[in-house]
Design an enzyme around this catalytic site. Structure first.
Site, PDB file in Angstrom:
ATOM      1  N   SER A 132      -9.298   2.230   2.626  1.00  0.00           N
ATOM      2  CA  SER A 132      -8.389   2.919   1.735  1.00  0.00           C
ATOM      3  C   SER A 132      -7.337   2.016   1.087  1.00  0.00           C
ATOM      4  O   SER A 132      -6.592   2.466   0.216  1.00  0.00           O
ATOM      5  CB  SER A 132      -7.662   4.036   2.496  1.00  0.00           C
ATOM      6  OG  SER A 132      -6.877   3.514   3.553  1.00  0.00           O
ATOM      7  N   LYS A 140       0.832  -1.202   0.000  1.00  0.00           N
ATOM      8  CA  LYS A 140       0.000   0.000   0.000  1.00  0.00           C
ATOM      9  C   LYS A 140       0.865   1.250   0.000  1.00  0.00           C
ATOM     10  O   LYS A 140       1.883   1.328   0.695  1.00  0.00           O
ATOM     11  CB  LYS A 140      -0.921  -0.022   1.222  1.00  0.00           C
ATOM     12  CG  LYS A 140      -1.932   1.119   1.266  1.00  0.00           C
ATOM     13  CD  LYS A 140      -2.830   0.980   2.480  1.00  0.00           C
ATOM     14  CE  LYS A 140      -3.859   2.101   2.568  1.00  0.00           C
ATOM     15  NZ  LYS A 140      -4.757   1.942   3.733  1.00  0.00           N
ATOM     16  N   SER A 186      -9.868   0.048   6.735  1.00  0.00           N
ATOM     17  CA  SER A 186      -9.201   0.116   5.440  1.00  0.00           C
ATOM     18  C   SER A 186      -8.566  -1.171   4.951  1.00  0.00           C
ATOM     19  O   SER A 186      -8.124  -1.241   3.813  1.00  0.00           O
ATOM     20  CB  SER A 186      -8.146   1.225   5.458  1.00  0.00           C
ATOM     21  OG  SER A 186      -8.744   2.483   5.581  1.00  0.00           O
TER      22      SER A 186
END
Length: 430
Positions: free
Chosen positions: A81, A6, A105
């Site tokens: 996210s 990420k 997330s």
């Protein structure tokens, strides 16, 4: 093992943008602890995966890159996210990816993409420099809320990743020892023996959330499998804490570099996410921020009382199925007007308390969209969560369900016989 990372996690010598145009050319001089550990164990980092700007959203778009899309239907969001991490694993670009979870997330994109998404107990996986380095506004927030964990296709892969990721580091004051958890053994026991005798509290709405009927139907079918096939003792509950949505938003602000982000917005608002700028520019009062701490204590205390009688709290992961790209969330659910962030309301209580939680595939809607079920464990009881997850996977397997190789604007299941709820109808491995 090929791995996606990420873009909120620092990678030495590799651009790390946080999904922000302000950091478009930022190249860290050190790896995040989690990245360092997986690389030392032999992982090959394929690349960085897209995220909402600084993680301040539960969907996968930001001002810097094209929006991340859901491999099951590319018109829809994969959730966020950790959007790119989930979409990459679901699309078969690699078996695992790293995500972060400050309020949903990891778990929400796992639910929307038909994956396992694990948020370990607070401190199991150290966070540094991500959300700890005071030099970088936007990157340095969420200190007591953020968790790092894997998104995978199977519980065994989750356990393998946790066996590498977990363990203390002095640069994270919240990090804790992990000798009490044998990650891979816990998953193996769940696969071989199940998890007999578990006491499960089931809440379909936490007493205050609007939930899409399609989500309710699939998750209730999954809970039925837990009762019938696994012989878990399931009790419907209303946890009884107040809706902590406003408190959660205030805690994020309190743990952000508010001065730094406001200065950033003054200089760069035209290339920043409008919702983030508006959030940080709200005239927050000291009372709002301290009241948020009091609400957090109420959730922690009531959760502790609830879990004194149960091994797991089971809920839907997201209140709605995947929805169109470009919005923060639906403003109407099951006939009720709701905030566009209300759909993630099942997730952040476990961030407020720091308890372990996992999202598992529960089944599909009639139009083929993945739905997730969330298992929340007792304080520091990661072993039971993984064992239970593996037991559920054994009786309701999901890894054979994959989105079709994406072509154009459409993506559908490779199989033509996908059931409405595989949890209800596939009770033996295939």
């Amino acid at each position: 093992m090929p791995l996606g990372v990420k873009d909120l996690l620092a990678t030495a010598g590799v651009r790390t943008t946080g999904g922000s145009a302000v950091y478009a050319d930022f190249v860290p001089d050190e790896d995040d602890v989690a990245v360092q550990r997986v690389k030392a164990a032999g992982a090959v980092v394929l690349g960085k995966t897209n995220a909402s700007e600084f993680g301040y959203s539960a969907v996968g778009h930001n001002p810097l890159f094209p929006a991340t899309r859901n491999p099951w239907n590319t018109a829809l969001t994969p959730g966020g996210s950790s959007a790119g991490s989930a979409a990459a694993v679901a699309a078969g670009l690699g078996p695992v990816a790293l995500g972060t979870d400050g309020g949903c997330s990891i778990r929400v994109p796992a639910a929307h993409c038909g994956l396992v998404g694990y948020k370990p107990s607070m401190g199991r996986v150290p966070a540094y420099p991500g959300c700890r380095d005071e030099r970088y506004p936007g990157m340095s927030g969420w200190e007591s809320l953020e968790h790092i964990g894997p998104l995978t296709r199977t519980v065994a892969d989750t356990a393998l990743m946790m066996s590498v990721l977990a363990g203390p580091d002095p640069r994270d004051r919240h990090s804790i020892p992990c000798a009490d958890v044998d990650w891979r053994a816990a998953a193996s026991r769940g696969t071989a023996e199940g998890a007999p005798g578990l006491r499960v509290a089931y809440s379909p709405d936490l007493g205050y959330l609007a939930v899409d009927p399609r989500v309710r139907e699939v998750v209730e079918a999954a809970v039925g499998v837990m009762e019938r096939e696994l012989r878990w003792d399931v009790t419907a509950v209303d946890p009884g804490w107040p809706d902590p949505a406003e408190a959660f938003a205030a805690l994020i602000v309190a743990e952000s570099d508010l001065s730094g982000i406001r200065a950033m917005a003054d200089a760069h608002a035209d290339v920043m996410s409008p919702h983030l700028v508006a959030w940080m520019r709200r005239p927050w009062t000291a009372e709002q921020l301290t009241d948020a701490n009091i609400t957090r204590k109420a959730v922690v205390n009531r959760m502790a009382r609830l879990m004194s009688g149960y091994d797991l709290l089971v809920t839907p992961t997201a209140a709605v199925p995947p929805f169109p790209v470009g919005i923060q969330g639906p403003e109407r659910t099951d006939g009720r007007e709701v905030a566009d962030t209300a759909w993630i309301g099942f997730n952040y209580p476990a961030n407020l308390t720091g308890q372990p939680a996992v999202s598992l595939p529960a089944g599909f809607t009639d139009d083929g969209l993945p739905i997730g079920v969330q298992l929340v464990g007792r304080h520091l009881d990661d072993g039971t969560v993984l064992r239970a997850a593996a037991a559920f996977e054994r009786v309701a397997p999901w890894a054979h369900h994959r989105p079709q190789v994406i072509s154009g604007d459409r993506a559908t299941d490779r199989g033509s016989n996908r059931e409405h709820s595989f949890a209800a109808r596939r009770c033996t491995p295939t």
